[in-house]
Design a protein around this motif. Sequence first.
Motif, short mmCIF file in Angstrom:
data_model
loop_
_atom_site.label_atom_id
_atom_site.label_comp_id
_atom_site.label_asym_id
_atom_site.label_seq_id
_atom_site.Cartn_x
_atom_site.Cartn_y
_atom_site.Cartn_z
N LYS A 72 0.83 -1.21 0.00
CA LYS A 72 0.00 0.00 0.00
C LYS A 72 0.87 1.26 0.00
N GLU A 73 1.93 1.23 0.79
CA GLU A 73 2.86 2.37 0.86
C GLU A 73 3.53 2.62 -0.49
N VAL A 74 3.97 1.56 -1.15
CA VAL A 74 4.64 1.71 -2.45
C VAL A 74 3.66 2.23 -3.49
N ARG A 75 2.41 1.77 -3.45
CA ARG A 75 1.40 2.31 -4.37
C ARG A 75 1.24 3.81 -4.17
N LYS A 76 1.23 4.26 -2.92
CA LYS A 76 1.11 5.68 -2.61
C LYS A 76 2.34 6.45 -3.13
N LEU A 77 3.52 5.86 -2.97
CA LEU A 77 4.75 6.51 -3.45
C LEU A 77 4.76 6.65 -4.97
N ILE A 78 4.25 5.64 -5.66
CA ILE A 78 4.15 5.70 -7.12
C ILE A 78 3.15 6.78 -7.52
N SER A 79 2.03 6.84 -6.81
CA SER A 79 1.03 7.87 -7.05
C SER A 79 1.62 9.26 -6.82
N ASN A 80 2.40 9.41 -5.76
CA ASN A 80 3.07 10.69 -5.48
C ASN A 80 3.99 11.09 -6.63
N TYR A 81 4.70 10.10 -7.19
CA TYR A 81 5.59 10.40 -8.32
C TYR A 81 4.81 10.95 -9.50
N ARG A 82 3.68 10.34 -9.80
CA ARG A 82 2.86 10.81 -10.94
C ARG A 82 2.38 12.24 -10.71
N LYS A 83 1.96 12.54 -9.49
CA LYS A 83 1.53 13.91 -9.17
C LYS A 83 2.70 14.87 -9.26
N TYR A 84 3.85 14.46 -8.72
CA TYR A 84 5.07 15.27 -8.77
C TYR A 84 5.44 15.58 -10.22
N ARG A 85 5.40 14.55 -11.06
CA ARG A 85 5.73 14.70 -12.49
C ARG A 85 4.76 15.66 -13.18
N ASP A 86 3.46 15.53 -12.90
CA ASP A 86 2.46 16.40 -13.52
C ASP A 86 2.65 17.86 -13.09
N ILE A 87 2.89 18.07 -11.80
CA ILE A 87 3.10 19.43 -11.30
C ILE A 87 4.37 20.02 -11.89
N THR A 88 5.43 19.22 -11.98
CA THR A 88 6.68 19.69 -12.57
C THR A 88 6.47 20.12 -14.02
N GLU A 89 5.68 19.38 -14.75
CA GLU A 89 5.37 19.72 -16.14
C GLU A 89 4.61 21.05 -16.21
N MET A 90 3.67 21.25 -15.30
CA MET A 90 2.92 22.52 -15.27
C MET A 90 3.85 23.69 -14.95
N ILE A 91 4.79 23.47 -14.01
CA ILE A 91 5.75 24.52 -13.67
C ILE A 91 6.62 24.85 -14.88
N PHE A 92 7.04 23.85 -15.59
CA PHE A 92 7.83 24.06 -16.80
C PHE A 92 7.08 24.94 -17.79
N GLU A 93 5.82 24.59 -18.04
CA GLU A 93 5.01 25.38 -18.98
C GLU A 93 4.85 26.83 -18.50
N LEU A 94 4.64 27.01 -17.22
CA LEU A 94 4.53 28.36 -16.66
C LEU A 94 5.84 29.13 -16.81
N ASN A 95 6.96 28.46 -16.57
CA ASN A 95 8.26 29.11 -16.71
C ASN A 95 8.49 29.58 -18.15
N VAL A 96 8.07 28.79 -19.10
CA VAL A 96 8.20 29.19 -20.51
C VAL A 96 7.33 30.42 -20.78
N ARG A 97 6.11 30.40 -20.27
CA ARG A 97 5.22 31.57 -20.47
C ARG A 97 5.78 32.82 -19.79
N ILE A 98 6.32 32.65 -18.58
CA ILE A 98 6.93 33.79 -17.87
C ILE A 98 8.12 34.32 -18.67
#
Length: 105
Positions: A72-98
């Motif tokens: 269960k813990e590892v499933r949560k950690l994998i889920s956290n990675y996906r969220k981390y990756r998605d947020i990082t991608e959004m930050i990248f897009e914002l940085n380009v716009r800025i």
Amino acid sequence: VMNTLEMKRKVLLEKLSKYSYFVKGSLASVCMVCSRVNCVCTHPKGAVAHRLTYKGKNQKTRTVYVPNGRVKEVRKLISNYRKYRDITEMIFELNVRIFKESSRN
């Protein structure tokens, strides 16, 4: 416009810290059979083991055994990675716009 973009980036950076504990990879269930007499794996269903598989350095596939009590813990950690990756991608897009906005000024 610039302040709005920077505020969005700030919010995303704060959100990112919630998902700093993560692992990249996938979790697989594997049925095993061993040679021990009267072992649970000799029953028709066999024993189920869990493994985390991920790409390590130089894209070499690595496998880590995951005890049943920590699946269960590892499933949560994998889920956290996906969220981390998605947020990082959004930050990248914002940085380009800025960057584009600052170039116009």
